[in-house]
Design an enzyme around this catalytic site. Structure first.
Site, short mmCIF file in Angstrom:
data_model
loop_
_atom_site.label_atom_id
_atom_site.label_comp_id
_atom_site.label_asym_id
_atom_site.label_seq_id
_atom_site.Cartn_x
_atom_site.Cartn_y
_atom_site.Cartn_z
N HIS A 47 39.83 -45.04 14.44
CA HIS A 47 40.61 -44.83 13.63
C HIS A 47 42.36 -45.41 14.15
O HIS A 47 43.11 -45.18 13.21
CB HIS A 47 41.06 -43.45 13.38
CG HIS A 47 39.24 -42.54 13.29
ND1 HIS A 47 39.43 -42.43 12.10
CD2 HIS A 47 38.64 -42.74 14.35
CE1 HIS A 47 37.45 -42.13 12.08
NE2 HIS A 47 37.69 -42.16 13.50
N HIS A 51 42.24 -47.82 8.17
CA HIS A 51 41.17 -47.26 8.52
C HIS A 51 39.75 -46.63 7.52
O HIS A 51 40.85 -46.19 6.71
CB HIS A 51 40.35 -47.11 10.27
CG HIS A 51 41.34 -45.64 10.22
ND1 HIS A 51 42.21 -45.17 10.10
CD2 HIS A 51 40.36 -44.47 10.12
CE1 HIS A 51 42.61 -43.66 10.32
NE2 HIS A 51 41.18 -43.44 10.14
N ASP A 53 36.85 -43.95 7.56
CA ASP A 53 36.10 -42.16 8.06
C ASP A 53 34.85 -42.62 7.64
O ASP A 53 34.62 -42.08 6.03
CB ASP A 53 36.39 -41.29 7.43
CG ASP A 53 38.40 -40.79 8.55
OD1 ASP A 53 38.69 -41.85 8.91
OD2 ASP A 53 38.76 -39.51 8.39
N HIS A 57 32.46 -38.85 11.84
CA HIS A 57 33.59 -38.50 11.85
C HIS A 57 34.00 -36.62 12.36
O HIS A 57 33.82 -36.44 13.29
CB HIS A 57 35.02 -38.74 11.37
CG HIS A 57 36.03 -38.64 11.24
ND1 HIS A 57 35.76 -38.70 13.23
CD2 HIS A 57 37.30 -38.50 11.22
CE1 HIS A 57 37.51 -38.68 13.50
NE2 HIS A 57 38.85 -38.90 12.07
N HIS A 159 39.26 -33.10 6.05
CA HIS A 159 38.20 -34.10 5.58
C HIS A 159 36.83 -33.39 5.63
O HIS A 159 35.96 -34.55 4.98
CB HIS A 159 37.87 -34.36 7.23
CG HIS A 159 38.81 -35.43 7.95
ND1 HIS A 159 40.40 -35.07 8.48
CD2 HIS A 159 39.16 -36.48 8.02
CE1 HIS A 159 40.87 -36.29 8.54
NE2 HIS A 159 40.50 -37.16 8.20
N GLU A 171 42.28 -44.58 5.27
CA GLU A 171 43.42 -44.05 6.12
C GLU A 171 43.80 -45.12 5.96
O GLU A 171 43.71 -45.41 5.91
CB GLU A 171 43.44 -43.06 6.96
CG GLU A 171 42.71 -41.70 6.71
CD GLU A 171 42.21 -40.82 7.50
OE1 GLU A 171 42.31 -38.89 7.38
OE2 GLU A 171 41.81 -40.82 8.73
ZN LIG Z 1 39.97 -41.59 10.31
#
Ligand SMILES: [Zn+2]
Length: 206
Positions: A47, A51, A53, A57, A159, A171
């Protein structure tokens, strides 16, 4: 058509999310030392910087990074500028996302990339706003710092709301040089197998 590189540079002094591994990028073979080639060793968390996710995650049975379809990460996207301190349902109600399935939030976060240390006072997306984005059919959400989550959250509800509904989280964008508007997003994370995320080179064309 112009190309905007919205990727943050990866180097050992860049800010990383607290607790994540630091970036290592150092020579292992050097022409200047008589080696046959220059070769670096590169180490970093999944991360780091700009990047993606993957659902894995935060969801043990969720999709891994290499299983995310490219057709979500490549295509038309709308950049919207937000001046609020957080992105909540009220913030979203004042935005026009049209028929877009990809939205990138440009906030004051982008200015934080001038700092070499992590700053916890960043603009985040509330869990209720995440649910609204899901309900509105959004498939990719981008933000211009290292997390979509409020710093210090222990539930990671934003998230989980996004990832459990198949929304790709992007992100660590740097949107300083990009105006609000519509672009073609090209987001290509490293093809790390079975990973929870991966750094990506991300460009906007428009
Ligand atoms: Zn992340």
């Amino acid at each position: 058509m112009q190309i905007y590189d919205v990727t943050v540079p990866v180097h050992p002094r860049m800010p990383v999310y607290p607790g994540d591994p630091p970036v290592v990028l150092e020579p292992r073979a050097q022409l200047s030392k008589g080696d046959p080639a220059n070769v670096c060793y590169c180490g970093m968390g999944t991360h780091t910087g700009t990047h993606v996710d993957a659902p894995f995650h935060f969801i043990e049975t969720g999709r891994k990074l290499h299983e995310i379809p490219l057709n979500i990460m490549v295509g038309r996207a709308r950049v919207v500028e937000v001046t609020a301190r957080k992105i909540d349902v009220d913030t979203l109600s004042r935005l026009d996302l049209g028929e877009h399935i990809r939205v990138l939030f440009k906030t004051r976060n982008s200015q934080l990339w001038q700092q070499e240390t992590f700053n916890p006072d960043y603009v985040f997306i509330t869990p209720e706003a995440a649910a609204k984005l899901v309900a509105d059919g959004i498939k990719l959400v981008g933000i211009d710092y290292l997390s979509v989550e409020e710093y210090g959250s222990t539930t990671f509800a934003t998230h989980i709301e996004l990832l459990s509904n198949g929304v790709v989280i992007l992100e660590g964008l740097d949107l300083r040089a990009v105006d609000a508007g519509d672009y073609e997003l090209i987001c290509l994370p490293l093809k790390l197998m079975d990973s929870d995320g991966a750094p990506a080179r991300v460009i906007l064309r428009g």
